[in-house]
Design a protein around this motif. Structure first.
Motif, PDB file in Angstrom:
ATOM      1  N   TYR A 126      32.317  19.275  55.203  1.00 32.41           N
ATOM      2  CA  TYR A 126      30.912  19.528  54.401  1.00 32.41           C
ATOM      3  C   TYR A 126      30.028  18.583  55.155  1.00 32.41           C
ATOM      4  N   GLY A 127      28.963  18.975  55.778  1.00 31.14           N
ATOM      5  CA  GLY A 127      27.910  18.175  56.213  1.00 31.14           C
ATOM      6  C   GLY A 127      27.069  17.997  55.005  1.00 31.14           C
ATOM      7  N   ILE A 128      26.627  16.716  54.528  1.00 29.83           N
ATOM      8  CA  ILE A 128      25.824  16.403  53.466  1.00 29.83           C
ATOM      9  C   ILE A 128      24.579  15.543  53.797  1.00 29.83           C
ATOM     10  N   ASP A 129      23.857  15.667  53.013  1.00 26.63           N
ATOM     11  CA  ASP A 129      22.472  14.809  53.189  1.00 26.63           C
ATOM     12  C   ASP A 129      22.554  13.913  51.818  1.00 26.63           C
ATOM     13  N   SER A 130      21.159  13.171  51.739  1.00 25.95           N
ATOM     14  CA  SER A 130      21.198  12.191  50.408  1.00 25.95           C
ATOM     15  C   SER A 130      20.921  12.906  49.130  1.00 25.95           C
ATOM     16  N   THR A 131      20.721  14.276  49.392  1.00 27.42           N
ATOM     17  CA  THR A 131      20.560  14.790  47.824  1.00 27.42           C
ATOM     18  C   THR A 131      21.897  15.352  47.473  1.00 27.42           C
ATOM     19  N   PHE A 132      23.039  14.939  47.932  1.00 25.95           N
ATOM     20  CA  PHE A 132      24.413  15.639  47.606  1.00 25.95           C
ATOM     21  C   PHE A 132      24.572  15.038  46.327  1.00 25.95           C
ATOM     22  N   ARG A 133      25.142  15.675  45.208  1.00 28.63           N
ATOM     23  CA  ARG A 133      25.853  15.170  44.083  1.00 28.63           C
ATOM     24  C   ARG A 133      27.125  14.837  44.297  1.00 28.63           C
ATOM     25  N   GLY A 134      27.583  13.670  44.673  1.00 25.24           N
ATOM     26  CA  GLY A 134      28.868  13.181  45.010  1.00 25.24           C
ATOM     27  C   GLY A 134      29.833  12.805  43.763  1.00 25.24           C
ATOM     28  N   ASP A 135      29.353  12.745  42.620  1.00 24.79           N
ATOM     29  CA  ASP A 135      30.027  12.288  41.415  1.00 24.79           C
ATOM     30  C   ASP A 135      31.509  12.376  41.562  1.00 24.79           C
ATOM     31  N   TYR A 136      31.914  13.628  41.715  1.00 28.30           N
ATOM     32  CA  TYR A 136      33.403  13.858  41.703  1.00 28.30           C
ATOM     33  C   TYR A 136      34.037  13.182  42.795  1.00 28.30           C
ATOM     34  N   PHE A 137      33.586  13.132  44.036  1.00 26.31           N
ATOM     35  CA  PHE A 137      34.257  12.162  45.015  1.00 26.31           C
ATOM     36  C   PHE A 137      34.049  10.592  44.822  1.00 26.31           C
ATOM     37  N   ALA A 138      32.774  10.246  44.317  1.00 28.39           N
ATOM     38  CA  ALA A 138      32.830   8.912  44.020  1.00 28.39           C
ATOM     39  C   ALA A 138      33.672   8.469  43.044  1.00 28.39           C
ATOM     40  N   HIS A 139      34.006   9.262  41.914  1.00 32.33           N
ATOM     41  CA  HIS A 139      35.000   8.844  40.831  1.00 32.33           C
ATOM     42  C   HIS A 139      36.327   8.998  41.096  1.00 32.33           C
ATOM     43  N   ASN A 140      36.493   9.677  42.299  1.00 28.47           N
ATOM     44  CA  ASN A 140      38.085   9.772  42.677  1.00 28.47           C
ATOM     45  C   ASN A 140      38.449   9.016  43.976  1.00 28.47           C
ATOM     46  N   LEU A 141      37.520   8.078  44.486  1.00 30.87           N
ATOM     47  CA  LEU A 141      37.747   7.428  45.684  1.00 30.87           C
ATOM     48  C   LEU A 141      39.156   6.478  45.471  1.00 30.87           C
ATOM     49  N   ARG A 142      39.997   6.668  46.250  1.00 32.65           N
ATOM     50  CA  ARG A 142      41.117   5.841  46.238  1.00 32.65           C
ATOM     51  C   ARG A 142      40.806   4.517  47.042  1.00 32.65           C
ATOM     52  N   GLU A 143      40.093   4.746  48.324  1.00 30.65           N
ATOM     53  CA  GLU A 143      39.880   3.571  49.071  1.00 30.65           C
ATOM     54  C   GLU A 143      38.663   3.854  49.867  1.00 30.65           C
ATOM     55  N   GLY A 144      37.782   2.933  50.195  1.00 29.48           N
ATOM     56  CA  GLY A 144      36.672   3.008  50.908  1.00 29.48           C
ATOM     57  C   GLY A 144      35.433   3.654  49.920  1.00 29.48           C
ATOM     58  N   ARG A 145      34.724   4.293  50.809  1.00 31.06           N
ATOM     59  CA  ARG A 145      33.452   4.868  50.218  1.00 31.06           C
ATOM     60  C   ARG A 145      33.015   6.278  50.825  1.00 31.06           C
ATOM     61  N   LEU A 146      31.991   6.695  50.233  1.00 29.82           N
ATOM     62  CA  LEU A 146      31.582   8.108  50.897  1.00 29.82           C
ATOM     63  C   LEU A 146      30.685   7.844  52.288  1.00 29.82           C
ATOM     64  N   PRO A 147      30.419   8.811  53.067  1.00 31.29           N
ATOM     65  CA  PRO A 147      29.922   8.495  54.374  1.00 31.29           C
ATOM     66  C   PRO A 147      28.356   8.297  54.200  1.00 31.29           C
ATOM     67  N   GLN A 148      27.681   7.400  55.076  1.00 29.00           N
ATOM     68  CA  GLN A 148      26.312   7.378  55.153  1.00 29.00           C
ATOM     69  C   GLN A 148      25.796   8.817  55.545  1.00 29.00           C
ATOM     70  N   THR A 149      24.715   9.076  55.197  1.00 23.41           N
ATOM     71  CA  THR A 149      24.286  10.507  55.300  1.00 23.41           C
ATOM     72  C   THR A 149      22.696  10.436  56.285  1.00 23.41           C
ATOM     73  N   ASN A 150      22.139   9.349  56.204  1.00 28.36           N
ATOM     74  CA  ASN A 150      20.987   8.920  57.275  1.00 28.36           C
ATOM     75  C   ASN A 150      21.223   8.604  58.726  1.00 28.36           C
ATOM     76  N   LEU A 151      22.014   9.738  59.210  1.00 25.85           N
ATOM     77  CA  LEU A 151      22.587   9.180  60.673  1.00 25.85           C
ATOM     78  C   LEU A 151      21.348   9.490  61.666  1.00 25.85           C
ATOM     79  N   GLN A 152      20.879   8.441  62.406  1.00 21.06           N
ATOM     80  CA  GLN A 152      19.695   8.610  63.190  1.00 21.06           C
ATOM     81  C   GLN A 152      20.150   8.678  64.722  1.00 21.06           C
ATOM     82  N   GLN A 153      19.351   9.388  65.514  1.00 20.24           N
ATOM     83  CA  GLN A 153      19.429   9.457  66.879  1.00 20.24           C
ATOM     84  C   GLN A 153      20.044   8.173  67.494  1.00 20.24           C
ATOM     85  N   GLY A 154      20.991   7.794  68.284  1.00 19.00           N
ATOM     86  CA  GLY A 154      21.635   6.598  68.841  1.00 19.00           C
ATOM     87  C   GLY A 154      22.641   5.787  67.846  1.00 19.00           C
ATOM     88  N   HIS A 155      22.583   6.379  66.778  1.00 20.27           N
ATOM     89  CA  HIS A 155      23.882   5.831  66.034  1.00 20.27           C
ATOM     90  C   HIS A 155      24.998   5.670  66.608  1.00 20.27           C
TER      91      HIS A 155
END
Length: 419
Positions: A126-155
């Motif tokens: 799933y390609g997501i942006d900053s408007t994505f409502r990731g409550d379910y995924f955030a509450h069920n994180l076992r390790e780490g975090r959700l990806p940053q969505t503000n990917l810029q050119q040259g990242h």
């Protein structure tokens, strides 16, 4: 003139004290009555708390993938369709300005193959942006975090969060690089940095999350082309009404749609298996609540009958002194009310304690393949607890009106007769 006007509370206290100091049988009967009410109420409270937990978890999971309303290409399957839709900035602005819409989230989904040197597994991105409502995924994180969505050119490299089944099967660890192969006219490969792993449900192909821009570049789509849109509503319970209103509004403004054919569906329509399962659970809970009310009520009736029969001589004496049947009925109803309230207090404490233990320690585990979650969920809803307590008190009091009327059949001459 009666000597007992307005003294039902005083008499009830006296009968309760004599019952507690009386024979072991009567004292034990009162304790069992209290325990019966406490057990029945605690079962009802825990059942509703667990069902609300299931409902919240399933709703979070289901709507995190479809939204309350989904807009996709007409006639396509939202799960695996690669048919894109073009959404003009004017349409996106219009949707976000609708008063009943909380947020509009664009999604690009793409199936790929995650491959290591020793193994491979299919993965849905799933390609997501900053408007994505990731409550379910955030509450069920076992390790780490959700990806940053503000990917810029040259990242340096886009980030990805995987479901736990995929990560464990492939032996992927947070911080490592993962390669995903995409098939089409020609095979393409993209490298992501694994930044998180979440506890996925029993769905066969739980999604991996990555920045939407990475998939737009992969498919060579412009910034206004997506797989679908997810609309999150301010009042999810009014989703059907809001969908009808949205369709009517769009029909009045064909310039917003242009030549694109959109399909609009409720999230519940897209995943009927999940919501049918919840309906089945609701039916079971209603049956359990009815059964527990009957158990508590009949326990209270039995205890009250035993108490009335045991106190028949005292009732006869009170009648001889001028006590009316109405006064005595109120007296025994007050006594029953005290026992019910005591049982309800212990029932609430027991249910609260067990619920908190399960919520924090997750002692009762579930098979995610069957229940869409790894442990029994708990959700405390004050309105539900207040309603169950009030309903239990009212229904049991109604049920004991009949046995409370036994006092009117006791005759002073017979009850005070010395054998």
């Amino acid at each position: 003139m009666s000597l007992f006007k307005g003294s039902s509370t005083f008499i009830a206290r006296g009968l309760q004290r004599t019952g507690q100091r009386g024979s072991k049988g009567i004292s034990g009967s009162l304790r069992l009555t209290t325990l019966g009410v406490a057990f029945s109420l605690s079962v009802m409270l825990l059942s509703v708390t667990i069902i609300l937990g299931f409902r919240e978890q399933i709703h979070e999971f289901a709507f995190s993938q479809t939204g309350h309303i989904s807009i996709n290409s007409f006639g396509s399957d939202w799960r695996n369709s690669n048919t894109p839709i073009h959404v003009s900035p004017e349409l996106l602005t219009f949707l976000r300005q609708e008063p009943y819409v909380e947020r509009v989230t664009p999604i690009i989904q793409e199936a790929g193959l995650l491959k290591t040197e020793d193994n491979f597994a299919g993965v849905l991105l799933y390609g997501i942006d900053s408007t994505f409502r990731g409550d379910y995924f955030a509450h069920n994180l076992r390790e780490g975090r959700l990806p940053q969505t503000n990917l810029q050119q040259g990242h340096a490299m886009p980030e990805i969060t995987l479901p736990v089944q995929t990560a464990e099967r492939m032996g992927c660890r947070v911080g490592e690089k993962v390669r995903i192969y995409f098939f089409g006219d020609k095979m393409r490969v993209r490298v992501y940095t694994l930044v998180g792993v979440y506890e996925s449900t029993g769905m066969e192909l739980s999604p991996a999350l990555c920045p939407i821009s990475s998939l737009q570049r992969l498919n060579r789509w412009d910034d206004n082309t997506y797989s679908r849109l997810m609309l999150m509503l301010r009042e999810p319970s009014h989703a059907e009404r809001d969908l009808s209103e949205l369709i009517a509004s769009l029909q009045k403004r064909p310039n917003l749609i242009g030549q694109q054919d959109y399909g609009l569906n409720l999230g519940e329509e897209l995943q009927p298996e999940l919501f049918n399962w919840l309906t089945f659970l609701d039916t079971n809970v209603y049956a359990l609540l009815s059964l527990m009310i009957l158990v508590g009520g009949f326990t209270m009736i039995t205890g009250l009958i035993i108490l009335v029969l045991d106190k028949s001589k005292q009732i006869g004496i009170l009648k001889a002194l001028g006590a009316t049947d109405g006064l005595l009925r109120r007296t025994f109803l007050l006594l029953a009310g005290r026992l019910i309230l005591r049982g309800m207090l212990w029932g609430n404490l027991l249910a609260l304690a067990l619920g908190l233990v399960q919520q924090h320690f997750r002692l009762i585990r579930l098979n995610p393949a069957n229940y869409f979650m790894s442990s029994v969920p708990i959700h405390f809803a004050p309105w539900a607890w207040v309603g169950i307590n009030a309903g239990t008190l009212l229904l049991i009091l109604i049920m004991i009106l009949v046995p409370a009327g036994i006092v009117s059949r006791i005759r002073p001459a017979e009850s005070m007769r010395i054998d």
